[in-house]
Design an enzyme around this catalytic site. Structure first.
Site, PDB file in Angstrom:
ATOM      1  N   GLY A  54       0.867  -1.182   0.000  1.00 27.38           N
ATOM      2  CA  GLY A  54       0.000   0.000   0.000  1.00 27.38           C
ATOM      3  C   GLY A  54       0.900   1.227   0.000  1.00 27.38           C
ATOM      4  N   ARG A  90      10.430  -1.244  -4.442  1.00 27.90           N
ATOM      5  CA  ARG A  90       9.228  -1.312  -5.291  1.00 27.90           C
ATOM      6  C   ARG A  90       9.179  -0.021  -6.125  1.00 27.90           C
ATOM      7  NH1 ARG A  90       3.788  -3.332  -2.883  1.00 27.90           N
ATOM      8  NH2 ARG A  90       3.566  -3.962  -5.057  1.00 27.90           N
ATOM      9  N   GLN A 201      -5.433  -8.950  -2.579  1.00 28.26           N
ATOM     10  CA  GLN A 201      -5.484  -7.995  -1.455  1.00 28.26           C
ATOM     11  C   GLN A 201      -6.928  -7.678  -1.052  1.00 28.26           C
ATOM     12  OE1 GLN A 201      -3.503  -7.683  -4.147  1.00 28.26           O
ATOM     13  NE2 GLN A 201      -1.666  -6.504  -3.735  1.00 28.26           N
ATOM     14  N   ASP A 242      -1.488   4.674  -6.462  1.00 28.29           N
ATOM     15  CA  ASP A 242      -0.068   4.532  -6.147  1.00 28.29           C
ATOM     16  C   ASP A 242       0.757   5.684  -6.693  1.00 28.29           C
ATOM     17  OD1 ASP A 242      -1.306   1.676  -6.198  1.00 28.29           O
ATOM     18  OD2 ASP A 242       0.490   1.584  -4.952  1.00 28.29           O
ATOM     19  N   ASN A 252      -2.913   2.676 -10.381  1.00 28.75           N
ATOM     20  CA  ASN A 252      -3.351   1.905  -9.212  1.00 28.75           C
ATOM     21  C   ASN A 252      -3.268   0.419  -9.561  1.00 28.75           C
ATOM     22  OD1 ASN A 252      -4.423   1.812  -6.501  1.00 28.75           O
ATOM     23  ND2 ASN A 252      -6.363   1.147  -7.364  1.00 28.75           N
ATOM     24  N   LYS A 253      -3.662  -0.408  -8.633  1.00 28.53           N
ATOM     25  CA  LYS A 253      -3.551  -1.869  -8.781  1.00 28.53           C
ATOM     26  C   LYS A 253      -4.132  -2.361 -10.099  1.00 28.53           C
ATOM     27  CE  LYS A 253      -1.933  -4.137  -6.561  1.00 28.53           C
ATOM     28  NZ  LYS A 253      -0.513  -4.524  -6.839  1.00 28.53           N
TER      29      LYS A 253
END
Ligand code: MRU
Length: 360
Positions: A54, A90, A201, A242, A252-253
């Site tokens: 996150g 990351r 997630q 993100d 984002n994811k």
């Protein structure tokens, strides 16, 4: 947030300031276990291997990682090395670089002997600011939720992707902060939780934390969202982010983009909760966001618990099957109906974001 009736953050420094405690999120929802990180290498490993994940939580963990480094060697070279090690864990969430740069800007001008104490103070400030920002996102998001009319005439049905709840931040969450604020205010909400393959997630973290807070929710396969929207069963989509580029493109994811397309096609508002620490005005648009490519094994295998409670990994693809695993995608600004920030709701466009980038 409350866990089993007790307040808990997703990380907390040891009182002696010699370690950082984090929740080992790989073990949720089956076990709530804390891990003790005592140095930069451990902090970097926790981020890389997603014990913590996150965007805001990654940033806060890295900040404390530099504080741990200062206990050993607070010299310029050691700090720069530690920041490089943490920064390489990351690539996508900009909060990581944001937090490291903020720490270095605070520490490097100081004499090395003064850095250790200042580092803990600054890391605490980053963590506390995250909590305050998310609480404000919750308030602004709640005000917006109050303007919606439930399509089922009963309660608001919100759909979320991945985990942008308190586990993804230091506390409250970003996308789920308005949900928690709504619940506290007595506004009836129900959350459709995308499972969020490949790491799930949604299934393992969002479903767990919503259950802890007793928020009504239903887990759905990632592919169900379009159908639910088409049948009028979703009043709004709220996701986290993100990295948001200067033109309002939202990274984002993986899978977020498909939800945004389905939302636009079905007249469902698509909102993104964005703390300012996730805004990257240095990137003109989403095409330049570095997208993390993770192990193919996350796609070919799934993790879970067997009937005896032991952790198991099972293969779901043919032996030797090629698999690709881009972990994030970019939703064009044109599909985003608004960004819920700690300073209020703004349009996903360059002019609004430039204004937001100015000091308050
Ligand atoms: O790979 P993860 O679990 O770190 O990805 C997290 C997400 O994509 C979240 O939706 C995003 O970071 C927002 S968190 C408030």
């Amino acid at each position: 947030m409350l866990v089993a009736g007790r307040p808990m953050r997703s990380l907390w420094p040891a009182p002696a300031r010699d370690a950082l405690h984090v929740i080992d999120q790989r073990r949720l929802p089956h076990e709530l276990v804390a891990a003790r990180l005592t140095g930069v290498a451990e902090a970097a490993r926790a981020i890389r291997e997603m014990w913590v994940r996150g965007a805001p939580l990654i940033g806060a963990t890295a900040a404390y990682g530099l504080a741990l480094q200062c206990r050993v060697d607070a010299g310029d070279a050691a700090l720069q090395r530690a920041a490089a090690e943490l920064g390489a864990t990351r690539p996508t969430a900009v909060n990581l670089q944001w937090a490291l740069q903020r720490m270095l800007a605070r520490l490097l001008p100081l004499a090395p002997l003064a850095r250790a104490e200042a580092a803990w103070v600054e890391a605490d400030a980053i963590a506390d600011a995250d909590v305050a920002a998310n609480a404000a996102i919750g308030r602004h998001g709640l005000a917006w939720l109050r303007t919606l009319r439930p399509r089922d005439g009963r309660r608001l049905n919100l759909l979320t992707h991945c985990n942008a709840g308190w586990l993804a931040t230091v506390d409250w969450g970003t996308a789920l902060a308005p949900v928690y604020a709504a619940q506290a205010a007595g506004l009836e909400v129900h959350v459709w939780v995308d499972e969020t393959r490949p790491r799930n997630q949604g299934a393992s973290l969002s479903a767990w934390e919503l259950a802890q807070q007793r928020v009504p929710h239903t887990l759905v396969a990632d592919n169900a969202g379009g159908h639910l929207m088409q049948r009028g069963r979703v009043d709004a989509v709220i996701v986290g982010c993100d990295r948001v580029a200067a033109n309002g493109d939202v990274c984002n994811k993986i899978g977020t983009y498909l939800k945004a397309l389905a939302a636009r096609a079905n007249g469902v508002p698509f909102m993104v909760a964005m703390p300012l620490s996730t805004l990257d005005l240095g990137l003109p648009d989403g095409a330049a966001v570095p997208i993390e490519e993770r192990s193919a094994r996350e796609v070919t295998h799934v993790h879970g618990r067997g009937p005896d409670g032991a952790a198991v990994e099972v293969q779901i693809a043919p032996y030797g099957c090629a698999a690709a695993n881009p972990a994030f995608d970019v939703t064009p600004a044109a599909l985003v109906d608004g960004l819920i920030t700690e300073r209020g709701i703004v349009a996903a466009d360059g002019a609004a974001l430039r204004r937001l980038g100015q000091p308050a």
